[in-house]
Design an enzyme around this catalytic site. Structure first.
Site, PDB file in Angstrom:
ATOM      1  N   GLU A  58       0.828  -1.203   0.000  1.00 23.52           N
ATOM      2  CA  GLU A  58       0.000   0.000   0.000  1.00 23.52           C
ATOM      3  C   GLU A  58       0.870   1.263   0.000  1.00 23.52           C
ATOM      4  O   GLU A  58       0.584   2.211  -0.706  1.00 23.52           O
ATOM      5  CB  GLU A  58      -0.888  -0.031   1.247  1.00 23.52           C
ATOM      6  CG  GLU A  58      -1.845   1.129   1.406  1.00 23.52           C
ATOM      7  CD  GLU A  58      -3.067   1.014   0.498  1.00 23.52           C
ATOM      8  OE1 GLU A  58      -3.213  -0.026  -0.171  1.00 23.52           O
ATOM      9  OE2 GLU A  58      -3.846   1.980   0.458  1.00 23.52           O
ATOM     10  N   ASP A  59       1.947   1.252   0.767  1.00 20.41           N
ATOM     11  CA  ASP A  59       2.680   2.499   1.026  1.00 20.41           C
ATOM     12  C   ASP A  59       4.086   2.560   0.428  1.00 20.41           C
ATOM     13  O   ASP A  59       4.795   3.526   0.656  1.00 20.41           O
ATOM     14  CB  ASP A  59       2.790   2.738   2.546  1.00 20.41           C
ATOM     15  CG  ASP A  59       1.432   2.980   3.172  1.00 20.41           C
ATOM     16  OD1 ASP A  59       0.540   3.444   2.447  1.00 20.41           O
ATOM     17  OD2 ASP A  59       1.265   2.698   4.364  1.00 20.41           O
TER      18      ASP A  59
END
Ligand code: MN
Length: 483
Positions: free
Chosen positions: A76-77
């Site tokens: 996600e990051d």
């Protein structure tokens, strides 16, 4: 000792055969991936991943779950993809991480809508309840660092936790996490009352509790020796939020709630549970109607123990819970404990069974259970719109069903579809968690009759047929004019 070495210690203690190298590798991998990233608190990002994994290690989750806990925010990051994780840590870990990533795709736009969306996603994730347990652990750390977030986010996180996370943790029987989630929220919302109760706990803990446990254990040890039972005894308090709720509901003061304090006795076998009950009732007079046999009649969520409340020293009421080690772990960690005693597959179906049973028996939370029942048993899938809404469709629905679900004109003008950022055929069968974007052409005349071969929803079928009829009439008129 650092959190990291604590973490490794706990895994080693719970699972001496665990492959720690893999865990260390996952930690270094996540640390490298999140390098330079900071949490709102100013801490390095990896602290969040580590705390999540630590919670999972504490509840004795299995290795893939702990590793996925370390890696849960990586795709996600950071630049690292799910494929990279699959290559390095295998498909089981990758599937768990993917589940978490999907849950985080649910965007927030108003609490009611969000709660609805989140519920659906949780249900989709229920195919593997470990995903939810990782999410609880993740949420726990977010709650611990809530003060660093802006006000509106704090409010939203607390609301979600009470409305969604805590009830689901309860449904899954992961009481240990449910209590922590609720206590952290309560502490944040009402620090004054939280601390009042906590102080009382701690004061009692120091004086009365230790003395009481000592006295009771000595008495019980004598009696247990006669019937040759080995046992471990511990005193415990109920979690702070539930004590506060009781005080509110029954309008009572702290020391009027007698079941704030309970003794837990762990023995080796089921026959020993009943022998121990006999020993306790020999020593202390039981209170009427307070004896419950959840071993021969387990609670709907599978909870097993013997409960009895007796008049203890100086007539003070004490609640006893008697159980085996296995029952104890199941009571605290719910489905997470099932993996230790059963295989993962039966743990998965066990959670659905639990829901079924709870649904029959529970009177509270009815609406929530109803949604769960509907969503699980009617074979639905859950897909995302580009704006982050969750849409539920029947299983094996296609991109065209999705398009018609969004709007009839989107269906009529559909010329293509992008699923998870790849261009696909409009006939493609959708899976839960897919992100679906419809390509339309304003000049398109209408749907293709061929779509009827694969669409699943009634509304898509009707629109296509209606259009075909119109076309049919039109073309026959056209051909008559031409003649
Ligand atoms: Mn996270």
């Amino acid at each position: 000792m650092s959190t990291y070495s604590d973490f490794l210690e706990i895994i080693k203690k719970n699972n001496p055969k665990a492959n720690l190298d893999m865990v260390k590798l996952a930690y270094e991998y996540a640390k490298e991936a999140h390098k330079g990233q900071k949490r709102m608190s100013g801490e390095p990002y990896i602290n969040h991943s580590l705390d999540t994994a630590l919670t999972l290690a504490k509840i004795n989750a299995d290795m893939p779950t702990i590793i996925a806990g370390l890696l849960h925010d990586v795709p996600e990051d950071t630049d690292i993809t799910l494929d990279d994780i699959k290559k390095n840590f295998g498909s089981e870990v990758a599937t768990l991480v993917n589940g978490i990533t999907k849950l985080s795709k649910v965007k927030y736009r108003g609490i009611d809508r969000y709660v609805e969306n989140l519920k659906k996603m949780f249900i989709a994730a229920a195919q593997d309840s470990r995903v939810m347990i990782i999410k609880f652990a993740d949420r726990l750390h977010n709650l611990k660092t809530l003060k660093y977030l802006p006000k509106h986010k704090q409010k939203r996180i607390i609301e979600e936790t009470f409305k969604i996370y805590a009830p689901i943790a309860g449904l899954l029987g992961v009481w240990h996490l449910r209590w922590q989630l609720e206590d952290l929220c309560f502490e944040f919302l009402d620090p004054e009352n939280f601390n009042k109760i906590k102080e009382k706990y701690e004061r009692e803990q120091q004086k009365e509790r230790e003395a009481l446990i000592k006295k009771i254990s000595e008495n019980i040890a004598k009696e247990a020796k006669k019937c040759d039972i080995k046992f471990i005894i511990e005193g415990r308090f109920k979690h702070i939020y539930s004590v506060w709720l009781k005080m509110q509901n029954k309008n009572k003061k702290f020391n009027e709630i007698y079941d704030v304090f309970a003794m837990r006795i762990i023995v080796d076998s089921i026959p020993d549970c009943y022998k121990m009950l006999g020993a306790i009732h020999t020593l202390y007079h039981p209170k009427k109607y307070r004896f419950k046999d959840f071993i021969s009649m387990p609670k709907p969520n599978g909870y097993r123990s013997l409960h009895t409340t007796v008049f203890g020293h100086e007539g003070k009421l004490i609640e006893f819970q008697i159980r085996t080690q296995q029952m104890h772990e199941e009571a605290l960690y719910g489905v997470a404990a099932h993996w230790r005693y059963k295989d993962a597959i039966s743990a998965k179906s066990a959670w659905i069974d639990d829901i079924l049973k709870i649904q029959k028996n529970s009177s509270n939370n009815k609406d929530f259970i109803k949604t769960l029942e509907f969503d699980i048993f009617s074979d639905r899938i859950f897909v995302f719109t580009p704006r982050g809404d969750v849409i539920d469709l029947p299983k094996r629905a296609s991109a065209i069903d999705f398009a018609y679900h969004v709007h009839s004109e989107i269906g009529n003008k559909c010329v293509g579809v992008i699923i998870n950022e790849k261009i696909e055929q409009v006939s493609t069968t959708l899976k839960s968690g897919d992100l679906v974007e419809v390509i339309i052409d304003k000049n398109r005349q209408g749907p293709s009759i061929d779509w009827l071969k694969f669409v699943k929803t009634q509304s898509a079928k009707e629109h296509i047929k209606r259009h075909a009829k119109k076309q049919g009439i039109l073309s026959s008129i056209m051909s008559r004019i031409k003649q």
